[in-house]
Structures are given as structure tokens and as C-alpha cells.
Design an enzyme around this catalytic site. Structure first.
Site, PDB file in Angstrom:
ATOM      1  CB  SER A 171      -0.953  -0.023   1.203  1.00  0.00           C
ATOM      2  OG  SER A 171      -1.863   1.057   1.148  1.00  0.00           O
ATOM      3  CB  THR A 172       1.221   4.170   2.292  1.00  0.00           C
ATOM      4  OG1 THR A 172      -0.188   4.265   2.456  1.00  0.00           O
ATOM      5  CG2 THR A 172       1.824   5.558   2.218  1.00  0.00           C
ATOM      6  CG  HIS A 197      -4.138  -0.844  -0.955  1.00  0.00           C
ATOM      7  ND1 HIS A 197      -3.935  -0.765   0.403  1.00  0.00           N
ATOM      8  CD2 HIS A 197      -4.626  -2.092  -1.192  1.00  0.00           C
ATOM      9  CE1 HIS A 197      -4.295  -1.921   0.963  1.00  0.00           C
ATOM     10  NE2 HIS A 197      -4.697  -2.736   0.017  1.00  0.00           N
ATOM     11  CG  MET A 291      -2.429   3.080   5.234  1.00  0.00           C
ATOM     12  SD  MET A 291      -3.062   4.757   5.417  1.00  0.00           S
ATOM     13  CE  MET A 291      -4.168   4.878   4.010  1.00  0.00           C
ATOM     14  CG  ASP A 294      -5.680  -5.602   2.197  1.00  0.00           C
ATOM     15  OD1 ASP A 294      -6.296  -6.663   2.416  1.00  0.00           O
ATOM     16  OD2 ASP A 294      -5.482  -5.146   1.046  1.00  0.00           O
TER      17      ASP A 294
END
Length: 358
Positions: A171-172, A197, A291, A294
Site C-alpha cells: 500500500s503506502t 492499493h 498502512m 490488509d
């Protein structure tokens, strides 16, 4: 609140008075953050940042008097600060945003060409959450293309298992982490399925960008296509991605636009869960910076099914959220810095290292 117990201070840089007003309202509605200053161009922003020492800067790409990317380069060089880019839903906008993430931006906030006020209000809490994440993020150095090293040469010298699939979630901070990971994977390696993401308007551009840079072929996944060695598949931003049996043997990509999982679509858990169910020990799971949680449960299922599982270490993560959650529940077998993850996965595929597949 920031680590110091005070409000997160934000500087909003945008040539649109409407966007500056909307972001100011969204930020100031939260009790743990405040807009310290706004600026209509980078020249003004330079002074505002110097005066206020913000925790986070939101930065539009298309700015008067100085290009947003050039301003970002200077900021990262002279006064490294967490930056959230404001990006449009266009091919050019997505390409520029990916360049900004490569330079050092933490994440981005997307805005449509029309009805900006309604759109940004709908995503107000997501914007605030991105600001909180950015404020706590670990800034990475601007990306440098990796040179062929021991992992690449080892991959060429020893045979790799071709009946194993590699699954990656991020993600991030993940766009650069995925790039660095794929740069270390050999072109003749096994299939790699990746969930990052990212909105649907960005995943195609992301895949094309990686394809230009990485030894392995990279493409945006298509529903029903056969999974082939030497190809990395990026989940499209509009759908969950799973691996499924193919008619006649092997595996195929299965996409669906079901409900969001862990607030995301695509989400990492559906991919990892499908790997656990169908491949068992003939799978490798890798969880990277991001973050939230998931991917943690899915990675645990992979480990319980016999897969080798790897997690990025805290020091090399932009945000140590997803890998930490996976580690906490016992899903991660092996923890390594990003710079060594590809090497360790290659060793695993060669069958003579930690977590080697039998």
C-alpha cells in the site's frame, strides 16, 4: 496528534483557490490537525514552509512559476518533508504522480476534473487518514535504479522453480517498493501476482512504467488470462484479483468488482487467500510497506498452507503497518530489508535457502 502531542501542521499548496479552501476545511474539521498556511504557487510555498515547519505538505503538480515536480525535488533535497501530491484522473496525471512518488512523495490525493467539491467531501476522511499516515511516514531516499548484484547473478547461475507462484501485497510506499523488488527478480522467474492499493486510472500506467524498468515483463492483469512465467501481473484498480484454476491445467487470473475488503478494492487478502487455497506450499507470499492490516490474514493462511512468507522490515518501510500486522499474528516467516527481499525470494525459489520450497 503528532508524536510530540500537538496537532499535525499542514501546508496546502495549490493554484486553485477552491481546492485550497476545500482542503483547509477538511483538515481543520479534524481535532488532531490544522492548516498552518496555504500557498498559490511554489515560490510562496517555499516561504510558508520555512516559516511554519509543517509536518505534511499537500502539493498540486500543475503550478504557476515553478513545476510541481521541480519544487518537490528541491524540497526533498533541501528540507525533506512528507508530501501528498494532488493528482488528476488522467494518463498524464498518473504518470506525473508516479514520478513524484519516485522523487520522494509519500502518497497522493486524487481529484476529478469535475465536481471537485462533492468528490473531496466524499473522501474527506480518507484525505485526513492519508495526512495522518504521511505525518508518521519514514521518508525514503529518492529512488536509484538498482544495479545487477549477487541476487541477479545467483538467479542466472542456478535453476529456479517454475511451478511456484509469487504473491505480493503493498500500500503506502508500495509503488517504489514493488519497483525495487521487481528490479531484483530475474526475467526468467516464476509468475508474480501483485496487489497495490491504487485507483483504476493509475494501475495501467504503473504497470507500463514498471515494464520499462524491470527485467521481468510487467502488465496490468486481465480477467481470464493465463498466468505465465516471466510475467508480473498488477491488479487493476477497479477489481479484486485472485488466482484460479485454468482449463487444461495451470492457473488464470480471476477479477471481480465485489465489495471492498479492508476498505480496499483491489485488496491483498483475496489474492493471498486464493493462493493459500489453491497452491499451498507451491506459493511464496511477500508483504511490503503500507498502512492498515490488509494482507495479514491472507498471508497467515498462506503460511498455514505451507507457503514461504516474507515481510519487509520496519526500517525500510515508508509505513510499517501491513507488515507489522502480519508479523504480529505469526504470518511472516522471514523479515528482511527491502534491498534484500528479492535476493531472498530467489534463494527460496532455488531451494537451498531459508524457507526453501520442497
Amino acid at each position: 496528534m503528532s508524536a510530540a502531542g500537538r496537532k499535525i501542521r499542514v501546508v496546502v499548496v495549490d493554484d486553485s483557490a477552491l481546492v485550497r479552501s476545500l482542503l483547509t476545511a477538511i483538515v481543520n474539521e479534524a481535532p488532531d490537525m490544522e492548516v498552518a498556511a496555504t500557498a498559490a504557487d511554489p515560490i510562496i510555498a517555499r516561504e510558508k514552509i520555512r516559516e511554519t515547519s509543517p509536518d505534511v505538505v499537500t502539493l498540486d503538480v500543475e503550478m504557476p512559476r515553478m513545476d510541481g515536480l521541480e519544487f518537490l525535488r528541491r524540497l526533498m533535497r533541501l528540507r525533506p518533508t512528507p508530501v501528498l501530491m494532488i493528482s488528476s484522473f488522467t494518463d498524464a496525471g498518473s504518470e506525473t504522480t508516479l514520478a513524484a512518488l519516485e522523487i520522494g512523495a509519500v502518497d497522493f490525493i486524487h481529484k476529478p476534473a469535475n465536481d471537485i467539491a462533492r468528490h473531496m467531501q466524499e473522501y474527506a476522511e480518507e484525505i485526513r487518514e492519508k495526512i495522518r499516515t504521511a505525518a508518521a511516514a519514514r521518508l525514503r531516499q529518492p529512488s536509484r535504479f538498482l544495479q545487477p548484484g549477487p541476487a541477479r547473478r545467483m538467479g542466472m547461475a542456478a535453476p529456479l522453480r517454475k511451478d511456484v507462484l509469487v504473491f505480493v501485497g503493498a500500500s503506502t510506499g508500495g509503488t517504489e517498493a514493488i519497483k525495487d523488488f521487481l528490479m531484483g527478480m530475474p526475467a526468467d522467474g516464476p509468475p508474480i501476482l501483485i496487489v497495490q492499493h491504487m485507483p483504476e486510472h493509475f494501475t495501467f500506467t504503473f504497470a507500463m512504467r514498471l515494464d520499462r524498468l524491470c527485467p521481468i515483463r510487467v502488465k496490468e492483469a486481465e480477467d481470464g488470462e493465463a498466468v505465465k512465467p516471466g510475467v508480473a501481473y498488477i491488479a487493476p484498480g477497479h477489481s479484486h484479483m485472485r488466482v484460479a484454476p485454468a482449463v487444461g491445467g495451470g492457473f488464470r487470473i480471476a477479477l471481480d468488482q465485489g465489495e471492498k475488503v479492508n476498505r480496499h478494492r483491489p485488496a491483498v487478502d483475496p489474492l493471498f487467500e486464493s493462493a493459500a487455497r489453491l497452491l499451498g506450499k507451491k506459493a511464496i507470499g511477500v508483504i511490503l510497506t503500507g498502512m492498515g492490516k490488509d494482507g495479514a490474514e491472507g498471508l497467515l493462511q498462506m503460511r498455514q498452507a505451507g507457503a514461504a512468507t516474507f515481510g519487509q522490515d520496519e526500517a525500510s518501510c515508508v509505513v510499517y503497518g501491513m507488515p507489522r500486522e502480519a508479523f504480529k499474528i505469526g504470518a511472516v516467516m522471514h523479515v528482511h530489508p527491502l534491498s534484500r527481499l528479492a535476493e531472498k525470494v530467489v534463494e527460496c525459489l532455488q531451494g537451498h535457502a531459508e524457507g526453501a520450497i520442497t
